[in-house]
Scaffold this motif. Sequence first.
Motif, mmCIF file in Angstrom:
data_model
loop_
_atom_site.group_PDB
_atom_site.id
_atom_site.type_symbol
_atom_site.label_atom_id
_atom_site.label_comp_id
_atom_site.label_asym_id
_atom_site.label_seq_id
_atom_site.Cartn_x
_atom_site.Cartn_y
_atom_site.Cartn_z
ATOM 1 N N MET A 1 0.854 -1.178 0.000
ATOM 2 C CA MET A 1 0.000 0.000 0.000
ATOM 3 C C MET A 1 0.893 1.231 0.000
ATOM 4 S SD MET A 1 -3.018 1.162 -0.084
ATOM 5 C CE MET A 1 -4.477 0.427 0.562
ATOM 6 N N THR A 2 0.443 2.263 -0.604
ATOM 7 C CA THR A 2 1.220 3.497 -0.717
ATOM 8 C C THR A 2 0.482 4.652 -0.050
ATOM 9 O OG1 THR A 2 2.172 5.035 -2.303
ATOM 10 C CG2 THR A 2 0.202 3.890 -3.001
ATOM 11 N N ASP A 3 1.225 5.667 0.353
ATOM 12 C CA ASP A 3 0.600 6.845 0.958
ATOM 13 C C ASP A 3 0.152 7.863 -0.084
ATOM 14 O OD1 ASP A 3 0.668 6.080 3.589
ATOM 15 O OD2 ASP A 3 2.591 7.032 4.007
ATOM 16 N N SER A 4 0.542 7.663 -1.325
ATOM 17 C CA SER A 4 0.125 8.607 -2.363
ATOM 18 C C SER A 4 -1.309 8.301 -2.794
ATOM 19 C CB SER A 4 1.070 8.533 -3.555
ATOM 20 O OG SER A 4 1.004 7.263 -4.148
ATOM 21 N N PRO A 5 -2.037 9.331 -3.223
ATOM 22 C CA PRO A 5 -3.406 9.085 -3.664
ATOM 23 C C PRO A 5 -3.418 8.242 -4.933
ATOM 24 C CG PRO A 5 -2.877 11.438 -3.762
ATOM 25 C CD PRO A 5 -1.658 10.726 -3.281
ATOM 26 N N PRO A 6 -4.460 7.453 -5.130
ATOM 27 C CA PRO A 6 -4.538 6.623 -6.326
ATOM 28 C C PRO A 6 -4.869 7.457 -7.564
ATOM 29 C CG PRO A 6 -6.553 6.438 -5.073
ATOM 30 C CD PRO A 6 -5.611 7.287 -4.253
ATOM 31 N N PHE A 7 -4.575 6.914 -8.729
ATOM 32 C CA PHE A 7 -5.032 7.525 -9.978
ATOM 33 C C PHE A 7 -6.499 7.181 -10.220
ATOM 34 C CE2 PHE A 7 -0.441 7.433 -10.910
ATOM 35 C CZ PHE A 7 -0.271 8.766 -11.229
ATOM 36 N N PHE A 8 -6.894 5.962 -9.774
ATOM 37 C CA PHE A 8 -8.251 5.490 -9.987
ATOM 38 C C PHE A 8 -8.814 4.847 -8.731
ATOM 39 C CE2 PHE A 8 -6.195 5.138 -14.173
ATOM 40 C CZ PHE A 8 -7.075 5.883 -14.940
ATOM 41 N N THR A 9 -10.133 4.908 -8.591
ATOM 42 C CA THR A 9 -10.865 4.094 -7.641
ATOM 43 C C THR A 9 -11.846 3.264 -8.465
ATOM 44 O OG1 THR A 9 -12.508 5.831 -7.271
ATOM 45 C CG2 THR A 9 -10.659 5.719 -5.724
ATOM 46 N N TYR A 10 -12.402 2.221 -7.845
ATOM 47 C CA TYR A 10 -13.233 1.277 -8.582
ATOM 48 C C TYR A 10 -14.520 0.975 -7.822
ATOM 49 C CZ TYR A 10 -8.934 0.686 -11.168
ATOM 50 O OH TYR A 10 -7.818 0.934 -11.933
ATOM 51 N N LYS A 11 -15.584 0.838 -8.580
ATOM 52 C CA LYS A 11 -16.878 0.438 -8.037
ATOM 53 C C LYS A 11 -17.232 -0.903 -8.658
ATOM 54 C CE LYS A 11 -20.881 0.631 -5.980
ATOM 55 N NZ LYS A 11 -20.915 0.292 -4.562
ATOM 56 N N LEU A 12 -17.482 -1.904 -7.817
ATOM 57 C CA LEU A 12 -17.883 -3.227 -8.281
ATOM 58 C C LEU A 12 -19.398 -3.336 -8.181
ATOM 59 C CD1 LEU A 12 -15.154 -5.312 -6.439
ATOM 60 C CD2 LEU A 12 -15.094 -4.410 -8.746
ATOM 61 N N ILE A 13 -20.012 -3.791 -9.260
ATOM 62 C CA ILE A 13 -21.468 -3.883 -9.324
ATOM 63 C C ILE A 13 -21.838 -5.305 -9.734
ATOM 64 C CG2 ILE A 13 -23.534 -3.005 -10.488
ATOM 65 C CD1 ILE A 13 -22.090 -0.335 -10.780
ATOM 66 N N PRO A 14 -22.756 -5.945 -9.009
ATOM 67 C CA PRO A 14 -23.108 -7.333 -9.307
ATOM 68 C C PRO A 14 -23.887 -7.478 -10.617
ATOM 69 C CG PRO A 14 -24.574 -6.467 -7.640
ATOM 70 C CD PRO A 14 -23.523 -5.407 -7.888
ATOM 71 N N SER A 15 -23.923 -8.697 -11.102
ATOM 72 C CA SER A 15 -24.613 -9.005 -12.356
ATOM 73 C C SER A 15 -26.109 -8.709 -12.292
ATOM 74 C CB SER A 15 -24.408 -10.478 -12.720
ATOM 75 O OG SER A 15 -24.917 -11.314 -11.696
ATOM 76 N N THR A 16 -26.659 -8.681 -11.106
ATOM 77 C CA THR A 16 -28.090 -8.407 -10.946
ATOM 78 C C THR A 16 -28.453 -6.942 -11.188
ATOM 79 O OG1 THR A 16 -27.720 -8.156 -8.570
ATOM 80 C CG2 THR A 16 -28.481 -10.327 -9.339
ATOM 81 N N SER A 17 -27.451 -6.081 -11.311
ATOM 82 C CA SER A 17 -27.664 -4.656 -11.590
ATOM 83 C C SER A 17 -26.861 -4.258 -12.822
ATOM 84 C CB SER A 17 -27.239 -3.801 -10.394
ATOM 85 O OG SER A 17 -27.972 -4.127 -9.257
ATOM 86 N N PRO A 18 -27.266 -4.734 -13.994
ATOM 87 C CA PRO A 18 -26.466 -4.479 -15.203
ATOM 88 C C PRO A 18 -26.216 -2.992 -15.451
ATOM 89 C CG PRO A 18 -28.387 -5.846 -15.703
ATOM 90 C CD PRO A 18 -28.499 -5.428 -14.281
ATOM 91 N N VAL A 19 -25.015 -2.695 -15.900
ATOM 92 C CA VAL A 19 -24.624 -1.334 -16.243
ATOM 93 C C VAL A 19 -24.652 -1.231 -17.762
ATOM 94 C CG1 VAL A 19 -22.792 0.381 -16.146
ATOM 95 C CG2 VAL A 19 -23.202 -1.123 -14.190
ATOM 96 N N ARG A 20 -25.438 -0.329 -18.255
ATOM 97 C CA ARG A 20 -25.587 -0.142 -19.698
ATOM 98 C C ARG A 20 -24.869 1.131 -20.141
ATOM 99 N NH1 ARG A 20 -27.063 -5.018 -19.910
ATOM 100 N NH2 ARG A 20 -29.197 -5.568 -19.434
ATOM 101 N N GLU A 21 -24.392 1.095 -21.377
ATOM 102 C CA GLU A 21 -23.798 2.294 -21.963
ATOM 103 C C GLU A 21 -24.739 2.826 -23.022
ATOM 104 O OE1 GLU A 21 -19.407 2.613 -22.139
ATOM 105 O OE2 GLU A 21 -19.538 0.424 -22.224
#
Length: 133
Positions: A1-21
Amino acid sequence: MTDSPPFFTYKLIPSTSPVREPLPDRLPVSELDNQSGFIHLSTAFQVPNTLKLFFKDEPLVYVLRIPYDNVQKYIKWENPEGTVCGSRPKEGLFPHLYNGLKLGKDEVESIAIWTNEDGWDKALMQAKPWLLY
């Protein structure tokens, strides 16, 4: 782990809540996020354990990649329950998004769909170039 801020964060979403574009301005909020009053996010270092602990039985997940700069002013680094605050990432603290439960096209840079093939290791290995701290 690093003390510097990340470039990205991530959100995980289950298959029961499909994400559409294309992504809407605001995606539906999970029951957990709604009850917590914030959106649970993970860093690249935290994604593997988040997958294995909370999404182990999911056939697939949608993974939203969020540039940290897009949400930094709304992030609090806390334990999973949201009770320990800090201004920088530390071991065991997660990025929680406190922006009125808004996550959509303005926050998300890209979306990946990962499939669970006898565990998440294969998906994580294939995602290495995309899953960046």
